[in-house]
Enzyme design. Sequence first.
Site, PDB file in Angstrom:
ATOM      1  N   LEU A 133      37.475  -3.111  44.106  1.00  0.00           N
ATOM      2  CA  LEU A 133      36.118  -3.499  44.455  1.00  0.00           C
ATOM      3  C   LEU A 133      35.910  -3.104  45.907  1.00  0.00           C
ATOM      4  O   LEU A 133      36.807  -3.280  46.733  1.00  0.00           O
ATOM      5  CB  LEU A 133      35.907  -5.013  44.305  1.00  0.00           C
ATOM      6  CG  LEU A 133      35.753  -5.602  42.900  1.00  0.00           C
ATOM      7  CD1 LEU A 133      35.567  -7.113  42.992  1.00  0.00           C
ATOM      8  CD2 LEU A 133      34.600  -4.973  42.150  1.00  0.00           C
ATOM      9  N   ASP A 134      34.729  -2.594  46.228  1.00  0.00           N
ATOM     10  CA  ASP A 134      34.440  -2.251  47.607  1.00  0.00           C
ATOM     11  C   ASP A 134      34.587  -3.484  48.495  1.00  0.00           C
ATOM     12  O   ASP A 134      34.374  -4.622  48.053  1.00  0.00           O
ATOM     13  CB  ASP A 134      33.006  -1.718  47.740  1.00  0.00           C
ATOM     14  CG  ASP A 134      32.807  -0.392  47.015  1.00  0.00           C
ATOM     15  OD1 ASP A 134      33.813   0.281  46.752  1.00  0.00           O
ATOM     16  OD2 ASP A 134      31.647  -0.056  46.723  1.00  0.00           O
ATOM     17  N   ARG A 135      34.880  -3.236  49.746  1.00  0.00           N
ATOM     18  CA  ARG A 135      35.084  -4.328  50.695  1.00  0.00           C
ATOM     19  C   ARG A 135      33.922  -5.327  50.713  1.00  0.00           C
ATOM     20  O   ARG A 135      34.142  -6.540  50.679  1.00  0.00           O
ATOM     21  CB  ARG A 135      35.323  -3.751  52.095  1.00  0.00           C
ATOM     22  CG  ARG A 135      35.651  -4.776  53.163  1.00  0.00           C
ATOM     23  CD  ARG A 135      35.930  -4.074  54.485  1.00  0.00           C
ATOM     24  NE  ARG A 135      36.376  -4.999  55.509  1.00  0.00           N
ATOM     25  CZ  ARG A 135      36.747  -4.628  56.729  1.00  0.00           C
ATOM     26  NH1 ARG A 135      36.726  -3.343  57.062  1.00  0.00           N
ATOM     27  NH2 ARG A 135      37.152  -5.517  57.610  1.00  0.00           N
ATOM     28  N   THR A 171      31.735  -5.981  48.388  1.00  0.00           N
ATOM     29  CA  THR A 171      31.416  -6.514  47.061  1.00  0.00           C
ATOM     30  C   THR A 171      32.321  -7.702  46.759  1.00  0.00           C
ATOM     31  O   THR A 171      33.525  -7.656  47.011  1.00  0.00           O
ATOM     32  CB  THR A 171      31.614  -5.434  45.982  1.00  0.00           C
ATOM     33  OG1 THR A 171      30.820  -4.296  46.306  1.00  0.00           O
ATOM     34  CG2 THR A 171      31.223  -5.951  44.611  1.00  0.00           C
ATOM     35  N   HIS A 203      31.619   3.628  45.142  1.00  0.00           N
ATOM     36  CA  HIS A 203      30.256   3.245  45.531  1.00  0.00           C
ATOM     37  C   HIS A 203      29.222   3.643  44.474  1.00  0.00           C
ATOM     38  O   HIS A 203      28.053   3.845  44.779  1.00  0.00           O
ATOM     39  CB  HIS A 203      29.867   3.877  46.875  1.00  0.00           C
ATOM     40  CG  HIS A 203      30.752   3.481  48.007  1.00  0.00           C
ATOM     41  ND1 HIS A 203      30.773   4.166  49.207  1.00  0.00           N
ATOM     42  CD2 HIS A 203      31.657   2.471  48.133  1.00  0.00           C
ATOM     43  CE1 HIS A 203      31.655   3.606  50.021  1.00  0.00           C
ATOM     44  NE2 HIS A 203      32.198   2.575  49.391  1.00  0.00           N
TER      45      HIS A 203
END
Length: 256
Positions: free
Chosen positions: A56-58, A60, A161
Amino acid sequence: MSQPLPILYQDDHLVAVHKPTGLLVHRSPLASDAEEFLVQRLRDQLGQRVYPVHRLDRPTSGIMILALSSQIASRLGEAFSEHQIDKRYLAVVRGIGPVEQRIDRPLREEDGSRPKAQMPAMAAISEVRRLDGVELPVQIDRYPQARYSLMSIHPLTGRRHQIRRHLAGIGYPIIGDAKHGKGNHNRFFRDQLDCGRLLLAATHLSFEHPVERTPLSLVCPLDACMTRLFERFGWNAHLPRPVVASVTPSSEVTNS
C-alpha cells in the site's frame, strides 16, 4: 513508543493488520526520511518474522496481509500476481464522479531509476462507482459551491499509484493527493475539516486461504479522520463494518 498495529485477523499462516496513513510497509530508497516501517513494527509486536505479500502506498491506509512463513508468502504473492485477490477501496474525490465507469488506461511504471517516459506502459484497469456525494456552500475554485464524491474502487491490476492516477486522469483527483490533486482543495480539507491525509483507504480483501482453501473475506474500518469526515457528510451508511469470515472453527481471529 509506537502504538500496536490493529490486528484484523490472525491464524497460524497469515496476519491482517490495519496500516495507518503515513507508514511505509518496508524500507525504500524513495523515502529516506522514514524512520519506522510496518514490517519491523509488526515483527516486534508479534515476536516473529513477517513477510509482506503486497503493498500500500505510504499515504494510503487500510488492510494489509502478511505471511508468517516464506512458503505462505510465496503462495499469497502468486495469488496477488495472478489477480486472484479481490481488493476494494474507498476514496473521496473532487467533483461529482461517474456513477459507474471502467477505466482501462495503461500506466508507465514509476521507480525513480529512469525517466517515466522511458518506462514501458503496463496494462492497468480499475472499476469505479460513485456511492454518495456532498455539496458544500464554500467557494474554493470559481464556483460558489464545492462538490465532492465518495467513490468505491475495484482495481483489477496493481500498478504503482494506479487508483490515484486513474481517478486524476478522468478528472476526479483524490483529496489529499499532493501530486495529482489541487492544493486549494487539499488545504480546505486539512485546515477546515481537520483531515489533511490522502483520502484513500483499502477496506476489503477477499481471497482463498492458502492452506485451508476456503474463502476468507476481511473488512478494515476507516481511521478516526476519515470516520469523522463520513459522519460530517452524512455518509455513515458507507462506513466499513469490521466483519471477518473465519476459515475454520479453530482459526484464531482478533477483531479490533
